[in-house]
Design a protein around this motif. Structure first.
Motif, mmCIF file in Angstrom:
data_model
loop_
_atom_site.group_PDB
_atom_site.id
_atom_site.type_symbol
_atom_site.label_atom_id
_atom_site.label_comp_id
_atom_site.label_asym_id
_atom_site.label_seq_id
_atom_site.Cartn_x
_atom_site.Cartn_y
_atom_site.Cartn_z
ATOM 1 N N SER A 49 0.844 -1.198 0.000
ATOM 2 C CA SER A 49 0.000 0.000 0.000
ATOM 3 C C SER A 49 0.880 1.249 0.000
ATOM 4 O O SER A 49 1.913 1.282 0.655
ATOM 5 C CB SER A 49 -0.886 -0.032 1.249
ATOM 6 O OG SER A 49 -1.525 1.211 1.441
ATOM 7 N N ILE A 133 -2.691 6.809 5.119
ATOM 8 C CA ILE A 133 -3.002 6.275 3.801
ATOM 9 C C ILE A 133 -3.615 7.408 2.979
ATOM 10 O O ILE A 133 -4.512 8.091 3.456
ATOM 11 C CB ILE A 133 -3.984 5.083 3.908
ATOM 12 C CG1 ILE A 133 -3.406 4.010 4.822
ATOM 13 C CG2 ILE A 133 -4.298 4.519 2.537
ATOM 14 C CD1 ILE A 133 -2.093 3.417 4.364
ATOM 15 N N ALA A 137 -7.703 6.197 -1.698
ATOM 16 C CA ALA A 137 -8.301 4.968 -1.174
ATOM 17 C C ALA A 137 -9.751 5.232 -0.766
ATOM 18 O O ALA A 137 -10.640 4.450 -1.049
ATOM 19 C CB ALA A 137 -7.497 4.460 0.013
#
Ligand SMILES: [Ca+2]
Ligand SMILES: [Ca+2]
Length: 160
Positions: A49, A133, A137
């Motif tokens: 990721s 993140i 996403a």
């Protein structure tokens, strides 16, 4: 998240929550790269990721080597570009004494969408790496929701 030494280096150490008197102290365990032989660090998510680097706590190596240390970060972004930054500590360290050995450093906006980050320098102590993140996403999740809704709606139209 996986932490590994760079190829050809001797790896890095982990200091427990109760360091010996000459090591920097912030009440929790942290990572440390010794002066010699050279130790280095690279880290990435095990599921590949991409991530953003927000902040990190850095300190000198020990009261035996109390010099301010410049830690070089190299970020490998998903689009193939490479970004770098240097953080220099204040040179203040008294080990388990009352002075704050660690400082928090904040990464710039260029440290986003990273596949991995490497620290090719040594002589530092590192803790509390804060990552996040990236937004896409969340956008992808919303898009999936929209498609499901669209499918239900067209089915309802057919029934009507
Ligand atoms: Ca201290
Ligand atoms: Ca310090």
């Amino acid at each position: 998240m996986s932490f590994r030494p760079l190829a050809g280096s001797y790896g890095f150490g982990r200091v427990g929550a109760s360091p010996v008197s000459f090591q920097p102290d912030n009440g929790s365990a942290y990572l440390q790269a010794t002066l010699a032989p050279a130790e280095t660090l690279r880290f990435s998510f095990t599921n590949n990721s991409v991530f953003n680097l927000n902040s990190v706590d850095l300190a000198e190596y020990s009261t035996v080597v109390p010099n301010a240390v410049t830690v070089h970060f190299v970020g490998y972004r998903h689009d193939g570009s490479i970004v770098t930054t240097d953080f220099t500590t204040d040179g203040i360290i008294d080990g388990t004494g009352p002075l704050a050995d660690f400082q928090t450093f904040y990464f710039g906006k260029q440290f986003t969408d990273l596949d991995r980050v490497e620290i090719p320098t040594y002589g530092w102590s590192l803790d509390n790496l804060v990552v996040s993140i990236p937004e896409p996403a969340t956008g992808a999740l919303l898009l999936v929701g929209g498609l499901v809704f669209g499918a239900l709606k067209s089915r309802a139209n057919r029934l009507g």
